[in-house]
Design an enzyme around this catalytic site. Structure first.
Site, PDB file in Angstrom:
ATOM      1  N   ASP A  33       0.834  -1.172   0.035  1.00 62.41           N
ATOM      2  CA  ASP A  33      -0.065  -0.210  -0.250  1.00 62.41           C
ATOM      3  C   ASP A  33       0.883   1.206   0.171  1.00 62.41           C
ATOM      4  OD1 ASP A  33       0.780  -0.502   2.782  1.00 62.41           O
ATOM      5  OD2 ASP A  33      -1.329   0.132   3.544  1.00 62.41           O
ATOM      6  N   SER A  64     -13.176   4.580  26.984  1.00 58.01           N
ATOM      7  CA  SER A  64     -13.328   3.457  26.434  1.00 58.01           C
ATOM      8  C   SER A  64     -14.286   2.403  27.401  1.00 58.01           C
ATOM      9  CB  SER A  64     -12.162   2.743  25.933  1.00 58.01           C
ATOM     10  OG  SER A  64     -12.316   1.315  25.791  1.00 58.01           O
ATOM     11  N   GLY A 112      -3.787  -7.262  19.632  1.00 57.72           N
ATOM     12  CA  GLY A 112      -2.657  -7.717  19.142  1.00 57.72           C
ATOM     13  C   GLY A 112      -2.678  -8.834  18.175  1.00 57.72           C
ATOM     14  N   LEU A 115      -5.489  -7.210  13.449  1.00 58.84           N
ATOM     15  CA  LEU A 115      -6.566  -6.754  12.467  1.00 58.84           C
ATOM     16  C   LEU A 115      -7.089  -5.515  12.521  1.00 58.84           C
ATOM     17  CD1 LEU A 115      -8.607 -10.105  14.103  1.00 58.84           C
ATOM     18  CD2 LEU A 115      -6.954  -9.766  11.964  1.00 58.84           C
ATOM     19  N   SER A 118      -6.831  -0.137  15.517  1.00 56.30           N
ATOM     20  CA  SER A 118      -6.520   1.283  15.388  1.00 56.30           C
ATOM     21  C   SER A 118      -7.289   1.899  14.091  1.00 56.30           C
ATOM     22  CB  SER A 118      -4.983   1.734  15.331  1.00 56.30           C
ATOM     23  OG  SER A 118      -4.796   1.144  14.028  1.00 56.30           O
ATOM     24  N   GLU A 150      -3.083   8.806  12.082  1.00 54.44           N
ATOM     25  CA  GLU A 150      -1.829   7.675  12.300  1.00 54.44           C
ATOM     26  C   GLU A 150      -0.545   8.182  11.987  1.00 54.44           C
ATOM     27  OE1 GLU A 150      -1.779   2.789  12.836  1.00 54.44           O
ATOM     28  OE2 GLU A 150      -3.693   3.851  12.411  1.00 54.44           O
ATOM     29  N   ASP A 162      -5.764  -0.244   5.636  1.00 56.63           N
ATOM     30  CA  ASP A 162      -6.335  -0.435   6.887  1.00 56.63           C
ATOM     31  C   ASP A 162      -7.793   0.404   6.755  1.00 56.63           C
ATOM     32  OD1 ASP A 162      -4.400  -2.151   7.305  1.00 56.63           O
ATOM     33  OD2 ASP A 162      -3.828  -0.983   8.943  1.00 56.63           O
TER      34      ASP A 162
END
Length: 370
Positions: A33, A64, A112, A115, A118, A150, A162
């Site tokens: 990408d 959260s 972790g 997937l 973020s 990001e 992503d």
């Protein structure tokens, strides 16, 4: 809905809107990408839900449901820290177009596993803020906003894959994305109709891309492109000539990127022809290239791939940035238990923690929940 419950408990009112954005798994097209290449991810059934209301005082309050303490409060986005930077960075980049927000998020993306929780966080918050402030952003503009947050706010030099997968995916389809033009196409991925399924194998190995390894691979690619006099490695048309002009890490990175782009296009062709049963060899070749040329696998990933194929998978490869995370395996109907058993046994033999197995079907991209 836990995001709404957390919002009410923290802020004493209902949110103005609630959006959900999924994580993603990449079928093929790894580390292409940011080289302006091609990728083929699909959204997974797990993601992040964001409950949001606007504010008029410039303050951001965020919490959260996984950390149900007092909300963190930021009068200046630059003061944010930890996981909140991904969400606060989105608002910071919008500048005067937003005047603060109350945000409660709830996520169920396996942590972790590589997937992209973020991206799901960025896209869910950006989508909700887009609505409550009437910004008129398109799904791709929301994806680009998340990527920039990001890159610039968190300091992780990721590509667009992503966030695009989280924002644009169509249920039952993979997303074929040209990372230069940002043109995309939904590719039908009805594997069940051909007696197949995708199994995600969470190796539970360390997964941390912000430690410099990801940035080093990207720098290798950019340096190789400069040496070759092309805008990006996607533009290499004569691979043999290019490799003759490079050495060391730059040569290996170029080999992977160019051949991986070809594999993406070949796999798309097979899917469109209804030949999903034939894509396994491309998955295997992708993994070997990531192991030997891009050097981003770890023993847990390699063992999972080898054991999955030995257990009956048609093909398997690491997915995500590497250095841990997950493997995807193309598994024929009726062989799921044997593949899981083979991988679990291989891990047990080495004294490793048992991996987690997550059958996945292509899910819907970002959408409003309430």
């Amino acid at each position: 809905m836990r995001a709404i419950e957390a919002f009410r408990a923290a802020f004493g009112a209902d949110p103005a809107t609630v959006w959900h954005a999924p994580g993603r798994v990449n079928l093929i097209g790894e580390h292409t990408d940011y080289n302006d290449g091609f990728v083929l991810p699909f959204a997974v059934p797990w993601g992040v839900t964001a409950a949001v209301s606007p504010r008029a005082d410039g303050v951001i309050r965020i919490l959260s449901a996984q950390v149900p303490d007092q909300p963190q409060v930021y009068a200046r986005p630059s003061d944010s820290e930890g996981w909140t930077r991904y969400a606060v960075g989105v608002l910071a980049l919008l500048g005067d177009r937003v005047r603060g927000a109350d945000i409660a998020v709830d996520g169920d993306v396996p942590q972790g596993a590589g997937l992209s929780s973020s991206a799901a966080l960025e896209v869910s918050v950006a989508s909700a803020v887009n609505e409550v402030y009437g910004l008129g952003l398109t799904p791709m503009e929301i994806a680009l906003l998340g990527q920039k947050a990001e890159n610039d706010f968190v300091g992780m030099p990721c590509g667009i894959m992503d966030q695009a997968a989280s924002a644009l995916s169509v249920e039952g389809h993979a997303l074929f994305l040209d990372c230069r033009s940002l043109g995309s196409r939904a590719i039908p991925l009805d594997l069940a109709a051909q007696g197949l399924g995708i199994l995600i194998i969470d190796t539970r190995a360390h997964h941390e891309l912000a430690d410099g390894q990801y940035a080093k691979r990207r720098a290798d690619c950019e340096s190789a492109a400069r040496t070759l006099g092309v805008p990006a490695l996607r533009d290499v048309t004569d691979l043999a000539d290019a490799l003759s002009r490079l050495s060391g890490d730059e040569r290996k990175r170029t080999m992977h990127v160019v051949t991986e782009n070809h594999r993406v296009e070949a796999l798309v062709g097979l899917l469109r022809a209804g030949k999903a049963t034939e894509i396994g060899s491309l998955l295997n070749a992708s993994h070997l290239s990531l192991r030997d040329q891009f050097e981003v696998t770890v023993p847990e990933l390699d063992v999972a791939v080898e054991a999955a194929v030995r257990g009956g998978a048609r093909g398997a490869r690491m997915t995500g940035g590497g250095f841990g995370g997950s493997v995807i395996a193309l598994v024929p109907e009726g062989r799921l238990s044997s593949v899981e058993a083979a991988v679990a046994a291989a891990y047990a033999e080495r004294g490793w923690a048992e991996p987690r197995f997550l059958p996945a079907t292509p899910a819907r991209g970002a959408h409003k929940r309430a």
